[in-house]
Enzyme design. Sequence first.
Site, short mmCIF file in Angstrom:
data_model
loop_
_atom_site.label_atom_id
_atom_site.label_comp_id
_atom_site.label_asym_id
_atom_site.label_seq_id
_atom_site.Cartn_x
_atom_site.Cartn_y
_atom_site.Cartn_z
N LYS A 137 0.87 -1.19 0.00
CA LYS A 137 0.00 0.00 0.00
C LYS A 137 0.90 1.23 0.00
O LYS A 137 1.41 1.65 1.03
CB LYS A 137 -0.93 0.01 1.22
CG LYS A 137 -1.92 1.17 1.19
CD LYS A 137 -2.83 1.16 2.40
CE LYS A 137 -3.78 2.34 2.34
NZ LYS A 137 -3.09 3.64 2.32
N LYS A 160 -6.29 -8.41 -1.64
CA LYS A 160 -7.38 -8.56 -2.61
C LYS A 160 -7.72 -10.03 -2.81
O LYS A 160 -6.81 -10.86 -2.95
CB LYS A 160 -6.98 -7.98 -3.97
CG LYS A 160 -6.61 -6.52 -4.00
CD LYS A 160 -6.20 -6.13 -5.41
CE LYS A 160 -5.69 -4.71 -5.50
NZ LYS A 160 -5.18 -4.40 -6.85
#
Length: 663
Positions: free
Chosen positions: A116, A286
């Site tokens: 991230k 994800k």
Amino acid sequence: MNIEEAKQRIEQLTETINYHNKLYYTDDNPEIEDYEYDKLFRELENLEREFPELKKDDSPTNKVGGTILEKFEKFEHPIAMYSLSNVMNEEEFLEFDNRMQKELNQSKIKYTVENKFDGLALELIYEKGKLTVASTRGDGQVGENVTNNVKMMSNVPKSIKEKKKLIVRGEALITKKDFEALNKEREELEEIPFANARNAASGGLRQLDSAESKKRRLKFFAYQIANYKDFDLTNEYKSMEFLSELGFTVEGVHPNIDAKKVLETYYDIQEKRSKMDYEIDGLVIKVDDVKHQEKLGFLSRAPRFAVAFKFKPEEKETVLKNIEVQVGRTGALTPVAKLEPVQVGGVTVSNVTLHNPNEIKSKDIRIGDTVVVIRSGDVIPKITRVVLEKRTADSKPFEFPKKCPVCGGDTAVTDGDVIVRCINEECPSKITRYIEYFVSKPAMNMERIGKEWIAVFTKSGLVKTPADLYKITRDDLFKFERMGEKLAGYMLESIENSKNTTLKRFIYALGIRQVGETTADLLAKYFTSIENFKKATIDDLQNIEGIGEISAKSIYDFLHNEKTLKLIDDLLASGVNPVFEKVVTVESPLTGKNVVITGSIEGFTRNSAKEAAERLGATVQSAVSKNTNILIVGEKAGSKLKKAQDLGVEIMEADEFIKLANG
């Protein structure tokens, strides 16, 4: 908590979160740490879940990102750009994993894990192999067109071998090495160093001069293909491989792993992240299979198949050398810890704000202590605790000054026994900080008068109130060393130009406590003139939606203070002319309707189309929702059209809107 208490708390949280969203996404100037923001956001989510009847369509929990800067052309995303929900610890991640298992009816879920990045989200669109548009995320529906600046980024492919339309999402950031070099250059030029790499990256992308943008050494890291359905891509990892083959920079991808391996990866990268060449503040988890993603779908602001697993803030020990107490424009005495410089999250930290005497007392912070410093969200440093076992025997509790450290004047405790303020109206520090605020960009916008010269003017006694700025003559300026003809001309021009301003800017510039830009705008719209505003009653103020009891009292007290009323009169007498920018409305089929505009409309920019709709009595929204009444459709309408059709929203063609707008 009963429903009335919940309503009040939701209103408080909404106002606070919107304020911090603007600072973070639009101003690139965050005031609080990520984890503090996340706590506020999580509290609002929980209250809205417990009291669903109190949730509003414009709640921050329904929004993505921030507002769009007016200086850039707007670009409507073909496919909405979403934010991510957060998980803050192992327990919350495992709850997410259990939810995925139940909803997909699977005993084990495979995930792709990615870094991230702590930068600015971008969308790049390629058509026939050429980069045609690059835009920021903006509010998720509409972003800023920054194509020219993105083309200056060294690792962004200007052309690719794939000829189909390709929509690539990723993050623009500055590496730690380049950030250090950039700040070194700024220091050599006697410019203020950037606070952090994210601010520098975001500001670099928003330069009107692409050459200036290029100097920021921005890099692009790809992480998503938005139109994956147009390609034979069955999972996240194949998308990342495809992007890499096309020449995009793809970093930190861990494919096809289960929840146990996700946790191992999380702890491993959290340990190693300080050695990385760029800032990351967590991992993106994800669901790997795109068919599973499609089944899970989206919430209003985030996908249901992905979460951001945030890292714990990095901690370092250092020595607190001194505590300096600074005085702000409202007289607030703010203690600042002076530290032995320490590297935390790739940034050297030497100063940390301690906020108020209570923080010093509650943490028992003393000069000479060894303290633990964190950079939560890798942005703002904070002292979390004292290492008591390293405290020396002769240490003494810090005594907060009873007099103002700048002027020696009396102080008083306000705001629930938290903030100590200097009450001397002649305090040099208060005057200087107030003038800095008055001339700032959101206020009177005297861009040619910098902080250095304000300090000179106030120290000399030339400027004691904002009204004194309008009395400055060329002869006054030439009394100061280093003042040249050109600079003096620029300053006087800047002062003169500021006289023609908006009512909103003028009210904001007055520096009323509890009045930021949003509240100033509400006041301007309600009162429409400075004379009406001066006559405001407490009932008037409390009747304005968005202004609470505390803000109303602060404004009322300001308007019933002889000194501040004299300041307003002096400014008006100096030629300052605050005008309310009134939107004239006419009766039309749009009157009283919630309207969304999509696509391009001949003869209108996006902003002028919005203004025209408002003149026709509409409330213009940025996104289609169940509360939208009409969607105005221009050429190249985006995803909003399909959503409007699904919701049964009335469609108005551009030709009909043009006829209404032109009367």
